[in-house]
Write an enzyme that holds these catalytic residues in place. Structure first.
Site, PDB file in Angstrom:
ATOM      1  N   ASP A 180     -23.751  54.186   7.334  1.00 43.94           N
ATOM      2  CA  ASP A 180     -24.409  54.373   8.633  1.00 43.94           C
ATOM      3  C   ASP A 180     -24.672  53.029   9.303  1.00 43.94           C
ATOM      4  O   ASP A 180     -24.713  51.991   8.657  1.00 43.94           O
ATOM      5  CB  ASP A 180     -25.722  55.131   8.456  1.00 43.94           C
ATOM      6  CG  ASP A 180     -26.713  54.359   7.592  1.00 43.94           C
ATOM      7  OD1 ASP A 180     -26.280  53.751   6.595  1.00 43.94           O
ATOM      8  OD2 ASP A 180     -27.914  54.346   7.908  1.00 43.94           O
ATOM      9  N   GLU A 181     -24.851  53.057  10.593  1.00 43.38           N
ATOM     10  CA  GLU A 181     -25.301  51.915  11.398  1.00 43.38           C
ATOM     11  C   GLU A 181     -24.543  50.624  11.084  1.00 43.38           C
ATOM     12  O   GLU A 181     -25.116  49.543  11.019  1.00 43.38           O
ATOM     13  CB  GLU A 181     -26.809  51.713  11.220  1.00 43.38           C
ATOM     14  CG  GLU A 181     -27.611  52.902  11.738  1.00 43.38           C
ATOM     15  CD  GLU A 181     -29.096  52.797  11.463  1.00 43.38           C
ATOM     16  OE1 GLU A 181     -29.878  53.248  12.324  1.00 43.38           O
ATOM     17  OE2 GLU A 181     -29.494  52.289  10.400  1.00 43.38           O
TER      18      GLU A 181
END
Length: 532
Positions: free
Chosen positions: A337-338
């Site tokens: 993620d991210e």
């Protein structure tokens, strides 16, 4: 959620409210006010089938715990005895010989109960728990706990009486994935603190503990081939505290303890982003060969492993190999993620190389739902953490992967992220996903939450607890309770049973139990808690 049932349910809920006024109470109640028999269905998660009737069972000094099914059943019997002895003062011997009392019975031929289901039969002569597998017996024990007065959870002798309502419960879970995630990277939590959370999860039949073991702020698991990850990368945390890490023996103890409560530990090493602790520990993992300083803030998206360096994949192979060897469960989470400092092309390249490493060491890949922007490995699971308001395009990317065979774990941030504030006055937590009160956390159905995702692709639910602002067990409990039991119900109970108007009566009845256990919880204003 189902308007055509609303009028019937509203009438039923009004009757429950009236019952709750007397049985749960709105006036101050004594410790033994719940010594009246607790209704058979007033448990969380809501059981699949409840048939109340007949005389209650009364536990006495003559009660035995009879185990039938081998060493694992005996261990569950000893676990139950360990809960009941301090508060009742009874000997409660665990025996294989027939005797009056509580019987735990393993019946492999009970195919309808599956691997986690159970049947509870209660009457004047005793209580019998039957299951096809040990996990089912253990879950049945949690139901039995909730059918006894809350004072049974105390650690000193209480007067009782100890009654279990008469009747039969037959119960199986809706989903096989009922998880909770604890972020031990932003703030470190000791083995003892993790064990405490495991016990709280077990009471509500969770079966997965996802440990977020690495992030920008700290690396929390010892890796022999890269020792500075833990000794240096684990030496701090958000706000600059001392941090900490798990030795391999520590991690094995967490895994062992979780298994004794029938939870699988799912370790996560987040990559290619959220990797500053690793980058600070080893300069060669950086594209420019320069190690950044340790990080104690709360920003995200600024770090990335160097996708084009061969040493990156040596690092990944070593970490996955050592962690997989410590982890008996089937799954290993690789984050994903991210990764804002990794281009899309590099991200896809990285995931294409890393997923086979996980498979080579015998584990099933899990990633946050951004993994669906690459090509998920065959059999992989994607953990969705978007919002109700997440773009249709991003949701369709997840749905397309689901239609192509990727399993989906639902963790919508504006529903079951336990670090979201309850309201504007909550002293802990964040609010980037909005305020998440108890009703919002509970009042949705995982089966139809993401449009275009086949129902069969939904593996279950998981409640993450990120710890930017969470530093103690008291903090964990305040943010988890009372929302955590609702997540358990979303994962266990049939969609037709999900009904806020009935749920909050059962939830209110849990308050005295948490107090007996020493769990500090948020007394949400939308729940009619018993007066203290």
């Amino acid at each position: 959620m189902r308007p055509h049932h609303r009028s019937t349910r509203l009438l039923g809920s009004l009757l429950l409210v009236v019952a709750g006024i007397f049985a749960v109470g709105v006036a101050p109640v004594s410790e033994n006010a719940d010594a009246v028999t607790i209704p058979l269905g007033r448990v969380i998660p809501a059981p699949a089938s409840v048939e109340a009737g007949g005389s209650p069972y009364r536990m006495t000094s003559g009660t035995h715990i009879v185990v039938d099914g081998g060493p694992e059943v005996r261990r569950i019997g000893e676990y139950l005895a360990g809960i009941l002895r301090p508060s009742t003062g009874y000997r409660l011997p665990v025996t294989e010989r027939q005797a009056a009392g509580i019987r735990l019975r393993l019946a492999p031929g009970e195919a309808a109960l599956g691997q986690e289901g159970y049947r509870l039969d209660s009457g004047r002569s005793g209580v019998t728990l039957t299951a096809r597998a040990p996990a089912g017996l253990f879950h049945g024990v949690q139901t039995l706990r909730q059918l006894l007065p809350a004072a049974v959870e105390k650690d000193s002798v209480r007067p009782g009486p100890w009654l279990v309502a008469g009747g039969t419960i037959e119960d199986t879970p809706r989903y096989g994935w009922r998880g909770a995630m604890l972020d031990v990277s932003r703030h470190f939590f000791t083995v003892g603190q993790v064990r405490r959370y495991i016990d709280q999860l077990a009471l509500y039949k969770f079966n997965k503990l996802h440990l977020h073991l690495s992030d920008d702020q700290g690396w929390r698991i010892a890796i022999d081939s890269w020792p500075r990850l833990a000794t240096y990368g684990g030496s701090t945390q958000v706000g600059g505290g001392p941090g900490g890490f798990y030795t391999k023996a520590d991690y094995k103890e967490i895994v062992r303890y979780a298994a004794s409560r029938h939870l699988e530990v799912v370790p996560e090493i987040d990559m290619p982003g959220h990797t500053n602790a690793a980058l600070a520990s080893y300069a060669e993992l950086n594209c420019d060969g320069v190690a950044p300083p340790l990080y104690t803030g709360t920003e995200v998206g600024f770090s990335s492993l160097c996708v084009d360096k061969g040493v990156t994949y040596d690092f990944v192979d070593d970490v996955v190999r050592e962690l997989a060897a410590l982890t008996p469960g089937r799954h290993l989470h690789i984050g994903g993620d991210e990764a804002h400092s990794t281009s899309h092309e590099e991200y896809v390249k990285f995931m294409d190389r890393v997923q086979p490493v996980v498979e080579r060491y015998g584990k099933t890949v899990i990633g946050w739902h951004q993994l669906t922007g690459a090509t998920p490995a065959r059999g992989a699971l994607a953990q969705y953490w978007g919002l109700d308001s997440t773009s249709a395009e991003e949701k369709e990317q997840v749905a397309a992967a689901a239609r192509n065979g990727t399993g989906i774990i639902l963790s919508p941030a504006d529903r079951i992220y336990l670090d979201m504030k309850y309201d504007k006055d909550t002293p802990l937590g964040l609010d980037w996903a909005g305020y998440v009160d108890v009703r919002r956390s509970y009042d949705w159905d995982p089966g139809d939450y993401l449009a275009g995702v086949p129902a069969a692709a939904v593996r279950g639910v998981e409640a993450p607890l990120w710890t930017e602002t969470i530093a103690t067990s008291a903090d964990v409990e305040y943010m988890a309770f009372p929302r955590l039991p609702g997540v358990a119900e979303l994962g266990w109970s049939a969609g037709s049973a999900l009904d806020w108007e009935g749920y909050w009566v059962r939830l209110a009845a849990q308050g005295p139990r948490w107090e007996a256990l020493g769990v500090g919880y948020f007394r949400a204003p939308e729940v009619p808690w018993p007066a203290r």
